[in-house]
Design a protein around this motif. Structure first.
Motif, short mmCIF file in Angstrom:
data_model
loop_
_atom_site.label_atom_id
_atom_site.label_comp_id
_atom_site.label_asym_id
_atom_site.label_seq_id
_atom_site.Cartn_x
_atom_site.Cartn_y
_atom_site.Cartn_z
N ASN A 100 0.83 -1.20 0.00
CA ASN A 100 0.00 0.00 0.00
C ASN A 100 0.87 1.26 0.00
O ASN A 100 0.59 2.23 -0.71
N TYR A 154 -5.51 -1.57 -0.42
CA TYR A 154 -6.02 -0.41 -1.16
C TYR A 154 -6.47 0.71 -0.22
O TYR A 154 -7.22 1.59 -0.61
N THR A 164 -7.58 -0.34 -10.99
CA THR A 164 -6.71 -1.30 -10.33
C THR A 164 -6.66 -2.58 -11.14
O THR A 164 -7.69 -3.14 -11.50
#
Lengths: 568, 130
Positions: A100, A154, A164
Motif C-alpha cells: 500500500n 487499497y 486497479t
C-alpha cells in the motif's frame, strides 16, 4: 456515383482519381476525420521541437486509419492526442501494508493506475500458514489471505477513480470477490469499480504454470466472472488475455501473438456458449503483450494483433459494434531480456522496448526496473522505470502522431507476415477442436502441445545464444564492467513472513467460525452444479473472512486438481 | 556410463523455462536427465534422488525462496542418507551466495550462464564428490 469497389476495378485514369476525390467522405480518411473531430484532445503542443506543425496521422486517403476497421493503426482515431497511455506500474511485496505504501509512492510520482503483484502462495490459492508456503510469503508479490489484507492493500486509494489491475489467475474469482466485498465495505459500490482482473487461466497451463484446477473446471470460473461482471460491474475488464508470460516462457513473437489471440477466441466462445451476446462482453476483454528487444518485430506484432482481432470478431463471431472489434492492450517490457550482468544496461533495453510498445499503440505500459534480474525492484529503481515512460511521453514527441511507422514498406510487410504466421496456427487449433477454437485450445493444453512448442522455441533461442549468432551485451560479449559491485537490492526479510502469519492468526481468532464454515459449505455445494454462477457464494464466503486457501479447497472438493505431466 | 542428473522445480514457482533449457543442454551433452516437473517438496526431491540413484541433483527456483528451500533440500537429502551433490539454478543475489554455499549447496548457476558453463559446473561437482 461510383462505388469504391467499382473504382478499384477500373484502370487508373482521370475519371478514377476524380471519382476518388468525390468519394472522400466514404473513404477511410473521411471516417477517421469525423471520429477525430468528435474526440476530446489533451492540452499539449503537437508540433516538432523546431515548430513544424504535425498532422494527427499520415497516409493516403484510401489507406488504413486509426479508429477505422480493421484498426491495424490503432483502436482510436485520436490515439495519444486524446490521452497518453496509462503508466501502470506493477507492484507488490511483503505485507499488504508495505505494498500500500509503494502504491501511494507510485501515484505521488505521477503513475496513474495500479497493478497488483501477488506472492506465490496467493497465486496458487493457498494460505500463508500452509506448510507449502514456507519461504514464499510476500517474496515476489504481496501476501493476501483474507479480505482484511485487501482492505489494507487499497487503503486510502479512491477505487472509483484509480483503476486497479490484479495479476491473479487460478484464484481470480476469489480475489475479485474480496475486492468487490472490500470496496463495498468501504462505501464504493461494485458498479463504480474500474480495473482489470488478469483471469487468463489458459496461459497458465501453457506458460506461467500457476494453475490449480483442471482446465475445464477452471474455465467454469472464468465464465462465472465474465457473466457476473457483465451484469454487475460495467467498468471492469474481466479477462486480460496475456501473451506476456507465453513470451517470457520462450515463445517467438508470432507464437505469442497466435496463442494469445487463440486464447481470446476461446474466451469469446465460452462466453457466447453461456448465453451472452458478443457485444455484451467483448468490449471488456483486454490484452496484455510483451514488448521484447527486437524493435520492429514487436511493433508489427501489436499492429497484426489489432487487425486479426477485428477480422475474427467481425467475421467469425459476428460482433456488430466497434468496441467489440477493437483490441486494446497493456504492455510490459520483457523481463527475460534483462541481464544480471551490468544491470544498468537494462535501463537502455527497457527504454527501447517501451518505445516499441508506444509506437505499436499500447493503451497502458509497465516498464521493468533495471535491478529485476537480481531481485524485486527498489523504490528508486521503480521510479526510474516510470521516468523512462515519462521521457518517452513528454520529451521525444513520439506521441504526437498515431501509428508513425504505418506505411513503412518494412513494417507493413512484417505486420502481414505476423498475421500470416498466426493464421497458420489458428487453422491448426481450429482443426484440433473440430471447428471450435475453445475446444482446440483446451485440447492443445491437455495434450501439452502449447507447452512443447514454447519449450522448443526457448531451446532454439538458447542454442543461438550459445553459438554466438545472437549477442547479449554483457553476457555473450562486452564483459568489461561485469565485475563491478551490483546495485543495492530490495531485501524481503523473514520478518514479513512472520508478520503475515500473525495477522492471519488474528483474523482467524476474531471471525465467526460457524458462519465461515457455513459459507464454505455453500461454495462447495454450488461448485457441484455447473449451471450456477459461483460469484455470490464466493462474495459471501470472503465477507465472512474465509481465506483464499479455504475457499479454493472448498472448490477443489468437486473440481479436483491439475497435475502437469513433466516433459523436457 | 552417462552421468545421471535429477532436475526439479522446488516450491510454488512455476517458471520452468530455465530448467527445461538446462535439461536439454545436459541431455545433448550426454547426461541422462530425469525431470521431476513442477511443485516438488524437498522430501519429494530426496525420495526421487534415492529411487533414481542419480549422481547429481539440480533444483531450480526463481521465486526468491532459495535461502529457505535450498537448505531444506540439503537437509532432506541428508535425512534420506544421501550425499549427492546439489546444484541450484535461479536468481540468487551475490549477498546470498555465501549463505547458500555454507548450507551445503555444491554450486549455483545464475542468469546468463552459458551452456558450456552449465555442463562444466555439473561435471565438476560430480567429479569432486566421487
Amino acid at each position: 456515383m461510383l462505388l469504391l469497389s467499382e473504382c478499384l476495378e477500373m484502370p487508373p485514369c482521370e475519371s478514377y482519381s476524380d471519382a476518388r476525390e468525390n468519394e472522400n467522405v466514404t473513404l477511410n480518411r473521411g471516417i477517421w476525420a469525423q471520429a477525430f473531430a468528435a474526440s476530446s484532445k489533451r492540452d499539449a503542443d503537437f508540433t516538432t521541437m523546431s515548430g513544424v506543425p504535425l498532422e494527427p496521422v499520415y497516409g493516403p486517403d484510401d489507406g488504413e486509419f486509426p479508429g477505422v476497421f480493421p484498426y491495424t493503426r490503432g483502436p482510436y482515431a485520436s490515439m495519444y492526442r486524446q490521452k497518453l497511455w496509462t503508466m501502470r506500474m506493477f507492484a507488490g511485496y511483503g505485507t499488504a501494508d508495505a505494498t500500500n505504501k509503494r502504491f501511494h509512492e507510485l501515484l505521488a510520482a505521477g503513475g496513474d493506475g495500479l497493478s497488483t503483484a501477488f506472492d506465490m502462495p496467493t497465486l496458487m490459492g493457498i494460505d500463508s500458514d500452509d506448510p507449502r508456503s514456507l519461504g514464499e510469503v510476500g517474496r515476489c508479490g504481496v501476501a493476501v489471505d483474507t479480505i482484511d489484507d485487501v482492505a489494507d492493500l487499497y487503503n486510502g486509494i479512491d477505487l472509483a477513480t484509480i483503476t486497479t489491475s490484479m495479476t491473479i489467475n487460478a484464484p481470480a474469482a476469489v480475489l475479485l470477490a474480496m475486492f468487490v466485498a472490500s470496496a463495498e465495505n468501504g462505501g464504493t459500490p461494485r458498479a463504480k469499480l474500474g480495473g482489470t482482473l488478469q483471469n487468463d487461466i489458459l496461459k497458465e497451463y501453457q506458460a506461467q504454470k500457476e494453475f490449480v484446477f483442471p482446465p475445464r473446471q477452471s474455465m467454469r470460473l472464468v465464465r462465472d466472472t465474465i457473466a457476473f461482471c457483465t451484469s454487475e460491474m460495467p467498468r471492469w475488464h474481466t479477462v486480460s488475455i496475456s501473451g506476456y508470460h507465453i513470451r517470457e516462457a520462450g515463445s517467438t513473437a508470432a507464437q505469442e501473438l497466435a496463442f494469445t489471440l487463440a486464447n481470446g477466441f476461446a474466451y469469446v466462445e465460452l462466453a457466447k456458449q453461456s448465453g451472452l451476446a458478443v457485444e455484451e462482453f467483448a468490449p471488456r476483454l483486454s490484452f496484455f503483450f510483451n514488448s521484447h528487444i527486437d524493435f520492429f518485430e514487436e511493433i508489427a506484432k501489436f499492429r497484426a494483433a489489432r487487425r486479426i482481432w477485428a477480422r475474427w470478431l467481425a467475421g467469425r463471431y459476428g460482433a456488430a459494434d466497434e468496441r467489440s472489434r477493437q483490441l486494446r492492450f497493456h504492455t510490459q517490457t520483457a523481463g527475460v531480456s534483462l541481464t544480471a550482468q551490468q544491470p544498468e544496461i537494462n535501463i537502455v533495453r527497457t527504454a527501447l522496448e517501451a518505445l516499441a510498445g508506444v509506437l505499436g499503440g499500447t493503451q497502458s505500459l509497465h516498464t521493468n526496473s533495471y535491478d529485476e534480474a537480481l531481485a524485486l525492484p527498489t523504490e528508486a529503481a521503480a521510479r526510474l522505470a516510470l521516468r523512462t515512460q515519462q521521457v518517452i511521453a513528454h520529451e521525444t514527441g513520439v506521441a504526437n502522431v498515431a501509428d508513425p511507422l504505418g506505411g513503412s514498406f518494412f513494417v507493413e510487410a512484417l505486420t502481414d507476415e505476423m498475421e500470416r504466421r498466426a493464421e497458420t496456427i489458428f487453422a491448426y487449433l481450429d482443426e484440433l477442436g473440430g471447428g471450435s477454437m475453445l475446444e482446440g485450445v483446451i485440447r492443445g493444453v491437455e495434450d501439452g502441445w502449447f507447452q512443447s512448442e514454447i519449450a522448443d522455441a526457448a531451446y532454439d533461442f538458447e542454442k543461438r545464444v550459445n553459438k554466438g549468432t545472437r549477442t547479449i551485451v554483457g553476457v555473450t560479449e562486452f564483459f568489461e564492467g561485469n565485475d563491478a559491485p551490483g546495485p543495492e537490492l530490495l531485501r524481503i526479510t523473514q520478518q514479513d513472513e512472520r508478520r503475515q502469519l500473525d495477522r492471519l492468526a488474528r483474523v482467524k481468532t476474531k471471525r465467526d467460525e460457524s458462519a465461515v464454515q457455513a459459507s464454505l459449505r455453500s461454495v462447495a455445494r454450488s461448485a457441484t452444479d455447473p449451471e450456477l454462477n459461483l460469484m455470490p457464494d464466493l462474495i459471501n464466503a470472503v465477507r465472512c473472512h474465509a481465506t483464499v486457501g479455504e475457499v479454493m479447497a472448498a472448490l477443489g472438493e468437486s473440481f479436483g486438481h491439475h497435475v502437469e505431466v513433466p516433459r523436457i | 556410463m552417462a552421468t545421471k542428473i535429477l532436475l526439479a522445480k522446488v516450491g510454488l514457482d512455476g517458471h520452468d523455462r530455465g530448467v527445461k533449457v538446462v535439461a536439454r543442454i545436459l541431455r545433448d551433452a550426454g547426461f541422462e536427465v530425469v525431470y521431476l516437473g513442477l511443485f516438488n517438496s524437498a522430501e519429494g526431491v530426496a525420495a526421487a534422488a534415492r529411487d533414481e540413484d542419480v549422481d547429481v541433483v539440480g533444483i531450480s527456483m526463481l521465486s526468491g525462496a532459495h535461502l529457505t528451500l535450498g537448505p531444506a533440500v540439503v537437509r532432506a537429502m541428508e535425512a534420506a542418507g544421501l550425499d549427492t551433490p546439489i546444484v541450484l539454478g535461479g536468481i540468487v543475489p551475490n549477498s546470498d551466495l555465501a549463505e547458500i554455499m555454507a548450507a551445503g549447496i555444491a554450486a549455483v548457476l545464475r542468469p546468463g550462464a552459458s551452456g558450456e558453463e552449465i555442463v562444466e559446473t555439473v561435471t565438476s561437482v560430480v567429479k569432486a564428490r566421487s
